[in-house]
Motif scaffolding. Structure first.
Motif, PDB file in Angstrom:
ATOM      1  N   LYS A 231      -5.417  65.071  75.856  1.00 31.78           N
ATOM      2  CA  LYS A 231      -5.171  66.273  75.051  1.00 31.78           C
ATOM      3  C   LYS A 231      -4.150  66.000  73.954  1.00 31.78           C
ATOM      4  O   LYS A 231      -4.245  66.531  72.838  1.00 31.78           O
ATOM      5  N   LYS A 232      -3.162  65.155  74.238  1.00 29.96           N
ATOM      6  CA  LYS A 232      -2.112  64.861  73.260  1.00 29.96           C
ATOM      7  C   LYS A 232      -2.654  64.165  72.015  1.00 29.96           C
ATOM      8  O   LYS A 232      -2.075  64.264  70.936  1.00 29.96           O
ATOM      9  N   VAL A 233      -3.782  63.470  72.171  1.00 23.95           N
ATOM     10  CA  VAL A 233      -4.382  62.766  71.023  1.00 23.95           C
ATOM     11  C   VAL A 233      -4.688  63.742  69.895  1.00 23.95           C
ATOM     12  O   VAL A 233      -4.588  63.400  68.714  1.00 23.95           O
ATOM     13  N   TYR A 234      -5.052  64.983  70.255  1.00 20.77           N
ATOM     14  CA  TYR A 234      -5.533  65.950  69.260  1.00 20.77           C
ATOM     15  C   TYR A 234      -4.522  67.051  68.966  1.00 20.77           C
ATOM     16  O   TYR A 234      -4.856  68.037  68.317  1.00 20.77           O
ATOM     17  N   GLU A 235      -3.280  66.880  69.408  1.00 20.31           N
ATOM     18  CA  GLU A 235      -2.264  67.903  69.181  1.00 20.31           C
ATOM     19  C   GLU A 235      -1.750  67.864  67.744  1.00 20.31           C
ATOM     20  O   GLU A 235      -1.591  66.792  67.152  1.00 20.31           O
ATOM     21  N   GLY A 236      -1.520  69.062  67.167  1.00 17.14           N
ATOM     22  CA  GLY A 236      -0.858  69.165  65.878  1.00 17.14           C
ATOM     23  C   GLY A 236      -1.769  69.063  64.670  1.00 17.14           C
ATOM     24  O   GLY A 236      -1.295  69.083  63.530  1.00 17.14           O
ATOM     25  N   PHE A 237      -3.068  68.964  64.878  1.00 15.48           N
ATOM     26  CA  PHE A 237      -4.011  68.941  63.760  1.00 15.48           C
ATOM     27  C   PHE A 237      -5.372  69.378  64.267  1.00 15.48           C
ATOM     28  O   PHE A 237      -5.600  69.469  65.480  1.00 15.48           O
ATOM     29  N   GLU A 238      -6.278  69.657  63.340  1.00 13.83           N
ATOM     30  CA  GLU A 238      -7.626  70.068  63.718  1.00 13.83           C
ATOM     31  C   GLU A 238      -8.564  68.871  63.618  1.00 13.83           C
ATOM     32  O   GLU A 238      -8.893  68.429  62.509  1.00 13.83           O
ATOM     33  N   PRO A 239      -8.997  68.324  64.767  1.00 16.91           N
ATOM     34  CA  PRO A 239      -9.887  67.170  64.729  1.00 16.91           C
ATOM     35  C   PRO A 239     -11.318  67.589  64.409  1.00 16.91           C
ATOM     36  O   PRO A 239     -11.651  68.773  64.374  1.00 16.91           O
ATOM     37  N   LEU A 240     -12.156  66.614  64.170  1.00 17.63           N
ATOM     38  CA  LEU A 240     -13.583  66.877  64.130  1.00 17.63           C
ATOM     39  C   LEU A 240     -14.053  67.297  65.505  1.00 17.63           C
ATOM     40  O   LEU A 240     -13.406  66.997  66.522  1.00 17.63           O
ATOM     41  N   VAL A 241     -15.184  67.988  65.566  1.00 14.37           N
ATOM     42  CA  VAL A 241     -15.872  68.241  66.829  1.00 14.37           C
ATOM     43  C   VAL A 241     -17.233  67.573  66.754  1.00 14.37           C
ATOM     44  O   VAL A 241     -17.677  67.132  65.688  1.00 14.37           O
ATOM     45  N   ALA A 242     -17.888  67.484  67.899  1.00  6.32           N
ATOM     46  CA  ALA A 242     -19.146  66.742  67.975  1.00  6.32           C
ATOM     47  C   ALA A 242     -20.176  67.251  66.978  1.00  6.32           C
ATOM     48  O   ALA A 242     -20.920  66.465  66.365  1.00  6.32           O
ATOM     49  N   ALA A 243     -20.232  68.574  66.779  1.00  3.92           N
ATOM     50  CA  ALA A 243     -21.215  69.155  65.865  1.00  3.92           C
ATOM     51  C   ALA A 243     -21.001  68.689  64.429  1.00  3.92           C
ATOM     52  O   ALA A 243     -21.971  68.545  63.664  1.00  3.92           O
TER      53      ALA A 243
END
Length: 252
Positions: free
Chosen positions: A203-215
């Motif tokens: 979960k920490k990998v994606y903290e503090g920003f909006e990552p891509l999602v699979a779609a």
């Protein structure tokens, strides 16, 4: 019969999202993966929502004999594959090279490189016989640059980048399209697999920003697949707005 897309690693993440996008676009599907229960659940959902046919193949791309046997077991009408999405892949561990696990290295190389080769060889020969086809290889920003502790995973995705270029050269006389899509940070099960089930660390990998999602990645793959017959997208790199490189993410 409708057009056919074969998607490897369709049980979760980008592969599952690709199944939805291609079903939405009226493709029948060949879905492969290691978890048959997930394939069956996905197939039932796609048939109900999009009224498409799906054939399921339960195997691990690391196993050459099982991969070839399962693919060649398909009836001839299912071998008329229009699009192959080589999605199956993973990362294990995030340690300095000298602390890496032999087993993790073997799994990444066998899945990300050799598995892609096994599937692609079989399907490419079908496409040559059918005189049409498009192979889309899922790469990574890790295949374009190397980031700290990424060593062997980055090497495996650099291999995908090179194979994508090699396939394009070799299949050019046959009119087969070849594309690589290289995502940056995508929030899927990827980090949970990399950290071997440690959800808090993932979960920490994606903290503090909006990552891509699979779609997001699936729609990028569809963009490449949906170009006119005379247009080939050689490669695309797709990143979150907050990411400029493999290890450079702006976190708020």
């Amino acid at each position: 019969m409708a057009k056919i897309a074969l998607i490897t690693g369709a049980t979760s993440g980008i592969g599952e999202a690709c199944a939805h996008v291609f079903a939405r676009e009226r493709y029948d599907l060949i879905l492969t993966g290691r978890r048959m229960d997930r394939l069956e659940e996905l197939s039932a959902h796609l048939k109900e929502e999009y009224n498409v046919d799906a054939t399921l193949l339960n195997f691990d791309v690391r196993d050459r004999d099982e991969t070839v046997k399962n693919l060649e077991s398909l009836p001839d009408e299912w071998k008329k594959v229009n699009v192959l999405v080589n999605n199956a892949g993973l990362s294990l561990g995030l340690e300095p090279f000298q602390q890496g696990s032999y087993d993790d290295w073997d799994t990444m190389i066998d899945t990300n490189i050799k598995g892609l080769l096994y599937v692609s060889k079989v399907v490419a020969n079908w496409m040559i016989a059918n005189k049409t086809g498009h192979i889309i290889n899922l790469g990574s920003i890790a295949g374009k640059e190397v980031y700290p502790n990424g060593n062997v995973y980055c090497a495996s995705k650099h291999a995908v980048d090179a194979l994508n270029k090699g396939m394009r050269i070799d299949l050019l006389p046959h009119g087969i399209k070849v594309t690589a899509v290289h995502p940056g940070a995508v929030e899927t099960e990827f980090s949970e697999v990399r950290f071997k089930g440690d959800k808090a660390r993932a979960k920490k990998v994606y903290e503090g920003f909006e990552p891509l999602v699979a779609a997001d990645v699936a729609e990028t793959i569809w963009f490449a697949a949906s170009r006119p017959a005379h247009v080939n997208i050689n490669e695309l790199t797709v990143m979150p707005t907050a990411q400029s490189g493999g290890a450079n993410i702006f976190r708020k």
